[in-house]
Write a protein that holds these residues in place. Structure first.
Motif, PDB file in Angstrom:
ATOM      1  N   GLN A  17       7.367  -1.370 -21.565  1.00  0.00           N
ATOM      2  CA  GLN A  17       7.845  -1.140 -20.205  1.00  0.00           C
ATOM      3  C   GLN A  17       7.598  -2.350 -19.310  1.00  0.00           C
ATOM      4  OE1 GLN A  17       5.456   0.573 -21.705  1.00  0.00           O
ATOM      5  NE2 GLN A  17       3.763   1.162 -20.363  1.00  0.00           N
ATOM      6  N   TRP A  59      13.640  -6.130 -13.933  1.00  0.00           N
ATOM      7  CA  TRP A  59      14.003  -4.747 -13.621  1.00  0.00           C
ATOM      8  C   TRP A  59      13.044  -4.190 -12.563  1.00  0.00           C
ATOM      9  CZ3 TRP A  59      15.715  -1.256 -18.255  1.00  0.00           C
ATOM     10  CH2 TRP A  59      16.683  -1.930 -19.005  1.00  0.00           C
ATOM     11  N   VAL A  94      13.002   1.112 -14.534  1.00  0.00           N
ATOM     12  CA  VAL A  94      12.365   1.178 -15.852  1.00  0.00           C
ATOM     13  C   VAL A  94      11.907   2.605 -16.131  1.00  0.00           C
ATOM     14  CG1 VAL A  94      10.477   0.347 -17.298  1.00  0.00           C
ATOM     15  CG2 VAL A  94      11.605  -1.225 -15.726  1.00  0.00           C
ATOM     16  N   HIS A 121       7.606  -5.447 -20.327  1.00  0.00           N
ATOM     17  CA  HIS A 121       8.554  -6.490 -20.739  1.00  0.00           C
ATOM     18  C   HIS A 121       9.797  -6.442 -19.847  1.00  0.00           C
ATOM     19  CE1 HIS A 121      11.254  -8.887 -23.271  1.00  0.00           C
ATOM     20  NE2 HIS A 121      12.094  -7.859 -23.273  1.00  0.00           N
ATOM     21  N   PHE A 122      10.292  -5.228 -19.592  1.00  0.00           N
ATOM     22  CA  PHE A 122      11.484  -5.099 -18.761  1.00  0.00           C
ATOM     23  C   PHE A 122      11.190  -5.430 -17.299  1.00  0.00           C
ATOM     24  CE2 PHE A 122      12.611  -2.495 -22.454  1.00  0.00           C
ATOM     25  CZ  PHE A 122      13.846  -3.043 -22.751  1.00  0.00           C
TER      26      PHE A 122
END
Length: 358
Positions: A319, A327, A332, A321-322
């Protein structure tokens, strides 16, 4: 069925009201969250947000369950009491972890070995006790077989291996939920979906129980209806907690909450004979855990081969990473909730399809 509705409603109301009260107390005492320095910089604004909110929904779930039992004048079952023991025991390990973080003002609490030791003690006690307490048909809360939707007859384990298997399942799922608890409301919402699914599964297993019907498709589960009461209590408690934990979170569940929820998910899998199906129902937790394993393994492998460690993701768990890709946190969380919902729907579909296929 009245017990299920009462447990869910009482737990939800208690958590809605109790969490607001807990936020005030935790703020006054300065029990705030410490943030890891290597994570997304946007998380630094969360430093000091009250944590250990898991204590509220653990308490609300236990009160909700026993209040429903008292109001309907039905005795608690061995399976439900064992599940609540596991739920609270894992929460106690997480509470120690959170408390050390707060007292020492660092993002790491218990040392990894101490944390694992605590989880192991609770898990082994649960596994050993779950192999006891036969009912009038000789059915025990846990089974000596590995199960998917039912016991797999050729995967019979001796008692020692049963304990090891349950220990691995509990450790994996509790740490999986713990890893998912990195964004506002993510672990709460995903766990709520899984417990909602287990409410349906347990009610179905009760209606098709081998205690009341002698068919090849009946379910050999010791106390399915009472497990549905616990599942409903957990679902209601998490509904109430999500009101305060959704972005922007006014309180975090901490390891107190995440370890207890992971333990409860695995406990349901063991007691309902769905030990492998839970990998589908809790698919989001499996994906997030796999991202950490892949990241660490790939880093170590490339460091050994090339002298410099390389990464698959910008940061793990997945999570974050996004988040690092730009994001918004809310996006997310919502998209991961969608993934969790799809996993739960797939798990319920498999469960029903197996019954239809006979």
């Amino acid at each position: 069925m009245i017990s299920i509705l009462l447990a869910g409603a009482i737990s939800m109301v208690l958590t809605l009201l109790g969490t607001r009260w807990a936020i005030s107390i935790l703020k006054r005492r300065g029990y705030g969250q410490e943030i890891r320095d290597d994570g997304p910089t946007s998380h630094h604004t969360k430093r000091g947000t009250p944590t250990m909110g898991g204590t509220v929904f653990i308490t609300a779930t236990i009160i909700g369950y026993f209040a429903a039992k008292i109001l309907t004048q039905r005795p608690p079952s061995a399976s439900a009491v064992l599940l609540l023991f596991l739920f609270a025991g894992m929460g106690a390990v997480g509470f120690l972890d959170d408390f050390i973080k707060i007292v020492r003002q660092r993002s790491l609490g218990l040392r990894s070995k101490a944390k694992l030791a605590g989880q192991t003690i609770v898990a082994v006690a649960f596994a050993v006790l779950a192999l006891q307490f036969p009912d009038e048909r000789g059915q025990r809360p846990a089974s000596p077989f590995i199960s998917f939707i039912r016991d797999i007859e050729w995967l019979h384990l001796v008692p020692v291996l049963v304990v090891v298997w349950i220990l691995l399942l509990l450790a994996g799922m509790s740490n999986g939920v713990n890893l998912a608890d990195g964004l506002d409301g993510l672990a709460t919402g995903a766990s709520m979906m899984v417990f909602g699914a287990y409410t349906l599964i347990c009610v179905w297993q009760s209606n098709q129980s081998c205690k009341t019907m002698a068919e090849a498709r009946c379910y050999e589960v010791r106390d399915p209806l009472d497990l549905a009461v616990v599942a409903a209590a957990l679902t209601g408690a998490l509904f109430g907690f999500l009101w305060w934990n959704a972005s922007p979170a006014k309180i975090f569940m901490g390891d107190t909450g995440s370890l207890s929820l992971g333990g409860a998910v695995a406990g349901f899998a063991v007691l309902t004979r769905t030990e492998l199906l839970v990998l589908v129902l809790g698919g989001l937790f499996v994906i997030i855990t796999a991202s950490v394993i892949l990241q660490v393994s790939y880093f170590k492998l490339t460091k050994r081969l090339y002298g410099v460690g390389r990464r698959i993701f910008r940061i793990a768990p997945l999570q974050h990473h996004f988040e690092m890709l730009g994001w918004e946190q809310v996006n997310v969380v919502i998209r991961f909730w969608i993934i969790s919902g799809l996993c739960v729907a797939m798990g319920l579909g498999l469960f029903y399809a197996e019954w239809v296929a006979g």
